[in-house]
Design an enzyme around this catalytic site. Structure first.
Site, PDB file in Angstrom:
ATOM      1  N   HIS A 177       0.612  -1.118  -0.042  1.00 21.94           N
ATOM      2  CA  HIS A 177       0.437   0.061   0.137  1.00 21.94           C
ATOM      3  C   HIS A 177       1.063   1.163   0.005  1.00 21.94           C
ATOM      4  O   HIS A 177       1.972   1.384  -0.413  1.00 21.94           O
ATOM      5  CB  HIS A 177      -0.815  -0.094   1.408  1.00 21.94           C
ATOM      6  CG  HIS A 177       0.153  -0.673   2.334  1.00 21.94           C
ATOM      7  ND1 HIS A 177       0.795   0.261   2.978  1.00 21.94           N
ATOM      8  CD2 HIS A 177      -0.481  -0.921   3.618  1.00 21.94           C
ATOM      9  CE1 HIS A 177       1.101  -0.073   3.950  1.00 21.94           C
ATOM     10  NE2 HIS A 177       0.421  -1.560   4.672  1.00 21.94           N
ATOM     11  N   HIS A 216       4.001   1.573   2.357  1.00 20.51           N
ATOM     12  CA  HIS A 216       5.259   1.033   1.410  1.00 20.51           C
ATOM     13  C   HIS A 216       5.765   1.468   0.833  1.00 20.51           C
ATOM     14  O   HIS A 216       6.812   1.831   0.560  1.00 20.51           O
ATOM     15  CB  HIS A 216       4.826  -0.702   1.145  1.00 20.51           C
ATOM     16  CG  HIS A 216       4.834  -1.744   1.875  1.00 20.51           C
ATOM     17  ND1 HIS A 216       3.465  -1.934   1.989  1.00 20.51           N
ATOM     18  CD2 HIS A 216       4.889  -2.561   2.986  1.00 20.51           C
ATOM     19  CE1 HIS A 216       2.774  -2.998   2.984  1.00 20.51           C
ATOM     20  NE2 HIS A 216       3.555  -2.762   3.468  1.00 20.51           N
ATOM     21  N   LYS A 248       4.959   1.966  12.048  1.00 21.09           N
ATOM     22  CA  LYS A 248       3.494   1.180  13.033  1.00 21.09           C
ATOM     23  C   LYS A 248       3.734   0.136  12.977  1.00 21.09           C
ATOM     24  O   LYS A 248       3.116  -0.227  14.473  1.00 21.09           O
ATOM     25  CB  LYS A 248       2.692   1.082  11.830  1.00 21.09           C
ATOM     26  CG  LYS A 248       1.369  -0.130  11.382  1.00 21.09           C
ATOM     27  CD  LYS A 248       0.122  -0.261  10.722  1.00 21.09           C
ATOM     28  CE  LYS A 248      -0.233  -0.907  11.490  1.00 21.09           C
ATOM     29  NZ  LYS A 248       0.582  -2.037  11.264  1.00 21.09           N
TER      30      LYS A 248
END
Ligand code: PAF
Length: 284
Positions: free
Chosen positions: A35, A38, A151
């Protein structure tokens, strides 16, 4: 398109040649289902290094037996397109057998200080699998710089500790979490959420933002911050809290008092059968 490499024997000489020509080797390890989070890692890698390498490998050893290895999304075509747009030169996409020639229960790496708390308590063996595969990938690619998203904060701490302890010659660069407009952290698992779960999912970020606002307004008591996190999560329909913690960002030790500490809040929750995690610095 980037050059797609499926074996170590294909990858090593290409990377060695670039290195011999003086190239800095940058590396973005992934499990695919890429996504824009990345893509941001890959763009930095492209900007900052002469050779940009990514890997796509759904690593079986980091899934607990109860977890979603089979269900994990595999989207090679669109992943390669994202790599191409980000300017990645080489994509290493090995088979499990290439990575684990003697089976999955072979040599492993463990970071005991971090592997059985927080995510590790809920996902036994997860960080052993992550550290092991990342070390293997580092040994194959031999990057100068490797990129990881904030994250997965505990993963970042585990990998940095492994690099420090094993004296690996690689610099770890962390990237801020990429988010949707409503604050939901981008994750390959977001695609499992149904419409109702998706509408509740920003509660993780909201809980963190509320906690940060309280700390910025002077709150120092760790338990009170935990309570704020939990209140926000538990008041949202369909969200089941797994943990809501406030820890020191280097040791991951729970904090009673945030005074003078570099504190980060970490939350994990289930929405239906999907587990989401998120984190935010409260004080740096
Ligand atoms: O963050 C991930 O996608 C994975 O844990 C990693 C670092 C690629 C190891 O499999």
């Amino acid at each position: 398109m980037p050059t797609l490499l499926q074996t170590i024997a294909q990858a090593r000489p290409l990377i060695a040649k670039a290195r011999a020509g003086g190239a800095t080797v940058g590396f973005v390890p992934t499990m695919g289902a890429l996504h824009s989070g990345h893509a941001a890692l890959m763009q930095s890698c492209r900007r900052e290094c002469e050779l940009a390498v990514a890997s796509i490998f759904v690593n079986p050893t980091q899934f607990a037996p109860t977890e979603d290895l089979e269900r994990y999304p595999r989207t090679l075509e669109s992943d390669l397109e994202i790599c191409r747009q980000a300017g990645v030169d080489l994509v290493f996409h090995p088979t499990p057998r290439e990575m684990y020639p003697n089976g999955l229960a072979s040599t492993f790496v463990e970071t005991p200080a971090f592997s059985s708390i927080l995510e590790g308590a809920v996902r036994p063996g997860h960080f052993r699998g992550v550290a092991t595969v990342v070390l293997k990938l580092f040994a194959i690619i031999q990057p100068d710089v490797a990129y990881f998203g904030q994250k997965d904060f505990q993963q970042l701490v585990v990998i940095q500790r492994m690099v420090d302890d094993l004296r690996l010659p690689v610099e770890i660069r962390a990237h801020p979490t990429a988010r949707e407009a409503d604050g939901l952290a981008l994750s390959s698992r977001n695609r499992y959420l149904n419409a109702h779960e998706r509408s509740s999912a920003p509660a993780l970020y909201q809980s963190l933002v509320r906690a940060r606002a309280a700390v910025q307004a002077g709150l120092k008591n760790g338990d009170r911050v935990r309570q704020i996190l939990r209140e926000t999560l538990e008041s949202t329909a369909g969200v089941v809290t797994e943990y809501a913690e406030v820890v020191d960002d280097r040791t991951l030790e729970p904090l009673d008092n945030l005074e003078g500490r570099s504190a980060i809040a970490l939350v994990a929750a289930r929405l239906g059968s999907t587990r989401l995690i998120d984190n935010l610095y409260l004080r740096e």
